[in-house]
Write a protein that holds these residues in place. Sequence first.
Motif, PDB file in Angstrom:
ATOM      1  N   SER A  51       1.194  -0.979   0.107  1.00  0.00           N
ATOM      2  CA  SER A  51       0.053  -0.331  -0.067  1.00  0.00           C
ATOM      3  C   SER A  51       0.762   1.362   0.278  1.00  0.00           C
ATOM      4  CB  SER A  51      -0.503   0.055   1.513  1.00  0.00           C
ATOM      5  OG  SER A  51      -1.750  -1.907   1.863  1.00  0.00           O
ATOM      6  N   ARG A  52       1.939   1.622   0.631  1.00  0.00           N
ATOM      7  CA  ARG A  52       3.419   2.630   1.291  1.00  0.00           C
ATOM      8  C   ARG A  52       4.216   2.527   0.488  1.00  0.00           C
ATOM      9  NH1 ARG A  52      -0.993   4.172  -1.073  1.00  0.00           N
ATOM     10  NH2 ARG A  52      -3.023   5.881   0.791  1.00  0.00           N
ATOM     11  N   TYR A  53       5.261   2.652   0.870  1.00  0.00           N
ATOM     12  CA  TYR A  53       6.717   2.531   0.556  1.00  0.00           C
ATOM     13  C   TYR A  53       7.267   3.653   1.464  1.00  0.00           C
ATOM     14  CZ  TYR A  53       7.649   5.549  -3.324  1.00  0.00           C
ATOM     15  OH  TYR A  53       7.266   7.011  -4.056  1.00  0.00           O
ATOM     16  N   VAL A  54       9.025   3.083   1.668  1.00  0.00           N
ATOM     17  CA  VAL A  54       9.655   4.126   1.985  1.00  0.00           C
ATOM     18  C   VAL A  54      10.942   3.366   1.151  1.00  0.00           C
ATOM     19  CG1 VAL A  54      10.864   5.590   4.255  1.00  0.00           C
ATOM     20  CG2 VAL A  54       9.082   4.263   4.287  1.00  0.00           C
ATOM     21  N   GLY A  65       5.871   6.950  -0.516  1.00  0.00           N
ATOM     22  CA  GLY A  65       4.751   6.980  -1.323  1.00  0.00           C
ATOM     23  C   GLY A  65       4.110   5.889  -1.288  1.00  0.00           C
ATOM     24  N   PRO A  66       3.102   5.069  -2.571  1.00  0.00           N
ATOM     25  CA  PRO A  66       2.625   6.493  -3.706  1.00  0.00           C
ATOM     26  C   PRO A  66       1.823   7.029  -2.856  1.00  0.00           C
ATOM     27  CG  PRO A  66       1.591   4.597  -4.032  1.00  0.00           C
ATOM     28  CD  PRO A  66       2.697   3.936  -2.664  1.00  0.00           C
ATOM     29  N   TYR A  76       3.134   6.299 -10.148  1.00  0.00           N
ATOM     30  CA  TYR A  76       4.091   5.713 -10.122  1.00  0.00           C
ATOM     31  C   TYR A  76       5.131   6.585  -9.178  1.00  0.00           C
ATOM     32  CZ  TYR A  76       4.599   6.505 -14.608  1.00  0.00           C
ATOM     33  OH  TYR A  76       5.730   7.519 -16.410  1.00  0.00           O
ATOM     34  N   ASP A  77       6.724   6.981  -8.693  1.00  0.00           N
ATOM     35  CA  ASP A  77       7.076   7.523  -8.288  1.00  0.00           C
ATOM     36  C   ASP A  77       8.539   7.584  -9.399  1.00  0.00           C
ATOM     37  OD1 ASP A  77       4.721   9.327  -6.820  1.00  0.00           O
ATOM     38  OD2 ASP A  77       5.518   7.773  -5.210  1.00  0.00           O
ATOM     39  N   GLU A  78       8.605   8.804  -9.587  1.00  0.00           N
ATOM     40  CA  GLU A  78      10.157   9.111 -10.064  1.00  0.00           C
ATOM     41  C   GLU A  78      11.375   9.353  -8.903  1.00  0.00           C
ATOM     42  OE1 GLU A  78       9.495  10.773 -13.422  1.00  0.00           O
ATOM     43  OE2 GLU A  78       8.636   9.232 -14.691  1.00  0.00           O
ATOM     44  N   TYR A  79      12.790   9.539  -9.153  1.00  0.00           N
ATOM     45  CA  TYR A  79      13.467  10.175  -8.682  1.00  0.00           C
ATOM     46  C   TYR A  79      14.700  10.140  -8.677  1.00  0.00           C
ATOM     47  CZ  TYR A  79      10.195   9.317  -4.315  1.00  0.00           C
ATOM     48  OH  TYR A  79       9.109   9.486  -3.339  1.00  0.00           O
ATOM     49  N   GLU A  80      15.230  11.288  -8.976  1.00  0.00           N
ATOM     50  CA  GLU A  80      16.879  11.095  -9.308  1.00  0.00           C
ATOM     51  C   GLU A  80      17.845  10.350  -8.064  1.00  0.00           C
ATOM     52  OE1 GLU A  80      17.767  14.745 -11.646  1.00  0.00           O
ATOM     53  OE2 GLU A  80      16.338  14.683 -12.196  1.00  0.00           O
ATOM     54  N   ASP A 572      -1.195  14.773  -0.721  1.00  0.00           N
ATOM     55  CA  ASP A 572      -0.642  14.613  -2.571  1.00  0.00           C
ATOM     56  C   ASP A 572      -2.360  14.746  -3.329  1.00  0.00           C
ATOM     57  OD1 ASP A 572      -2.481  12.528  -0.682  1.00  0.00           O
ATOM     58  OD2 ASP A 572      -1.285  10.608  -1.911  1.00  0.00           O
ATOM     59  N   THR A 573      -3.323  15.168  -2.586  1.00  0.00           N
ATOM     60  CA  THR A 573      -4.730  15.865  -2.406  1.00  0.00           C
ATOM     61  C   THR A 573      -4.753  16.982  -1.470  1.00  0.00           C
ATOM     62  OG1 THR A 573      -5.833  14.350  -1.037  1.00  0.00           O
ATOM     63  CG2 THR A 573      -6.116  13.657  -3.159  1.00  0.00           C
TER      64      THR A 573
END
Length: 964
Positions: A51-54, A65-66, A76-80, A572-573
Amino acid sequence: MMDMSMRPNWEASWIWGSGAESPRNEWRCFRRCFVAPSSAEQAVIRLTADSRYVLYVNGTRVGRGPVRSWPFELAYDEYEIGHLLRQGAENVIAVLVIHYGVSTFQYLRGRGGLLLQLDMPALSAPLLATDDSWRTAVHRGHDPRTSRISCQLGFTESVDSRAWDSGWTAPHYDDSSWERAAVIGAVGMQPWTRLVERGIPHLTEEPVYPARVEQLAAVQPIPWSAVIDLRNLFVPESADHANNVAFSGYLAAVVRLDEAAAFTIGIVDDGRIPCRISIDGRWLERGDYAEIESGRYAAVELQAGEHLLLLDVTGQSHGHGFHLGFDCDVSFDVYSPVPGQAGSAPLCAAGPFDHVEIIDHRPVRSLDRSHPDYLRMQGVSSADELMQFSAWILTVDPQLVHPKGVFALSVWKKSETRHSVPAAMQHAVIAGADPAVIPVYAGRDTELVIDFGRELSGYIAFELDAACGTIVDGYGLEYMKNGWMQHTYQLDNTFRYVCREGRQSYESCVRRGLRYLVLTIRGAARAVKLYELKLLQSHYPVADTGRFRSSDPLLGEIWKISRDTTRICMEDTFVDCPAYEQTYWVGDARNEALVNYYAFGAREIVERCLKLVPGSSFQTPLYADQVPSGWSSVIPNWTFFWVSACLEYYRYDGNSAFIADIWPHVKLTLEKYLSLRNDKGLFEHQGWNLLDWAPFEQPGAGIVTPQNMFLVKALRDAAELGAVAGFGAEADSFVREAGKLRKAVDDQLWDSERAAYVDCIHADGKLSATVSMQTQIVACLCGIADGERKRLVERYIASPPPAFVQAGSPFMSFFYYEALAAIGRFDLLLADMRRNYGFMIDSGATSCWEMYPWSGFSNDPRILTRSHCHAWSAGPVYFLGAHILGVQGLTPGWTKVRIAPQPCGLAWAEGSVPLPHEGRIDVAWRVTGEGELELRVEAPAHVELATVAPEGYAMKVTCVTVGD
């Protein structure tokens, strides 16, 4: 965001571990080591999880997220991460996935899963992708028996640092004992059939340190407490949704005392489950209970030996934990009456004799409380007699019972001795200072109350030095005064951390809202040194672009707490509140979006919110009132506000592509609402017909007047949307239907004797006994009345009759202020704002309350509101910017803006209003003489300005342009 040229196709697979597909409250860890090439300066991770991540890279936390989303449109998320990689050396990607295993008000139950891909532009294939080469293990330090925070949210956290190595996110950790991850499917598998970009920036994480240590006390906890998930116990399939469930059944336990003593049973909640208690067959009567705030406590004299405790927990539950506690001055044991269950849950259940899933927009039957065995079981007086009903006995899954519930221990204490706070104790709130040494009191626990000085929302973090086995319990709350705490019943805003030996740090994975943090140190073998305590404030990234000041400092304070409330409730909302729910309520967000335009000018979050709503069509074509959610619930007004919010977003942003996308969904739901008109042409709905927390008649069945009025407005707004989208014929149809409905309302819902619109017509045909300001306000806003009726309604708006039901919440005040602005009574708008919001500030508020104390929601005069931070109440930012400064967009995208200030007795005002795409408008005006006003406006050159003098004033205008 990652450049499009760097976005290859997904080659990663969904992975999970062994065990259940959707385990309850499981924290699962994933790791993958790799060697980074020399071209690793540019590297991007894309990932999502259920459901959620770190996410950690080489031990550094990168993100969480997410964002909340429907499972069939999972974000989905993006990280540099190139700057975190060690070229030519071993690196590790580590991910903690928190799987709820139950539906909430922001998540629909799916199954456990992680999807991750590491891409580099120099490589033709992913450098790393989730597959069966990853290692995984269940986080053994987390207790999966923890209780639900609330029915809206997931679970509290209880972490034993002795049982899990915190270095698991670092490269050189030995994960050889972990299992290999199992590939469970490819991208596109059920339930995550489509992946979408998050569409908004990542949220902030700003360290905020407390203001002071408020209290220090030695406390003694009760000896026994537990939190039971009655809903999932009696109706296991209710984990798949978040709808209300009604059930009939019992809890039973054997209590054994070594000697005769007084024994106290406490139900530490607000009575939502109307529990009745039997001891050895005698049902306690009302006089046996002591009401202490919301908790119910019964003290009985028990002889030495065994006693059967039977609790009738028949009732209705959304998913809140049932908090139970026992107190006694002699030793006692609690265990299940079922033979052979030693070591399992210390109780059993009987039932359910009936259960009903309640969905408010569908007809459902009432719970049957007349089952013969349910009635006969009330006469049970011993464990042996209970086992005669063995067919009804439920073995309680230990995961549904959390022993030593922190909430009950924090609220119900056997004793409490206050101590003065030493000056050195304030080091606990000062970053970089010497540690605060927390004293140990013999035979007692040490309780600190920490005041952060204002409402916050985010993640608690701390660093301390403690003896092995020391327990740190945390409990967040929003309000206290003169030592009295407003406990958060129906919100288990707690955590537990068990220390290993020595200096250590912990950062919570669970978002929580609070102002005060109660830290209780239990079982410490030596004094604890607290080096740092902070909250990582997390909200949507916005700048304080909007401003407002005036000759009345109170209005500036009101503007400020309204702005701060909105920012805290932008995740996020938009969310209703940071503590109790963190839920995106669709109707609330219409007003919150308008406030945001004037405070921050953020657009992406508004568009994201609006686009989430049609995803609820699989639950109902009427659209749900909070999304994405496992609670299939409808408030018709909330859908009507959503339609209006779509139009208001277009007027602010000017994005016609958004209108083209959203129009089919607007059309679908309004056509469904129109189909629900009765033979008299009025919308009639059985369900949750809410507008305001006030005692006017808005029944669950019948014709509710404000709903019909707001439907008229929604149809008109939809017609404008349809015209923009290029569907003129359908737009014209909505105009005609709005006209017909307006006439039906005016003809049938006006009471000539009372000279006002009635609040409703009940299902039996009776007119409402109440006449409310709510209904007259909505009639004004929706253009229902004309002629003499219109004049009467406007008279009511300007001078509310005392016999009419008054606004019960700041949310309703938003509509009242809109009505006052519509009739040009800005003076009354400011007077009401000063009175109601000024009372909040006089009461120490740092954010806006959900309710007014006089709305009748509580009989306790100390309780001023439920939530002390609620974004539906932040309207002053909008009204002070739009009317006192006078800044109003005239064209979509605000290419043309009107400046029409309203002095209303003020000597001067100044401030800023963000523009939707570039820059801001700065306004400053000053009354220079009788009927004279000077106005200065600074705006970008591309914005056309139209200035309008307030009535009765000659205005001198200076316009300054910025840019070419």
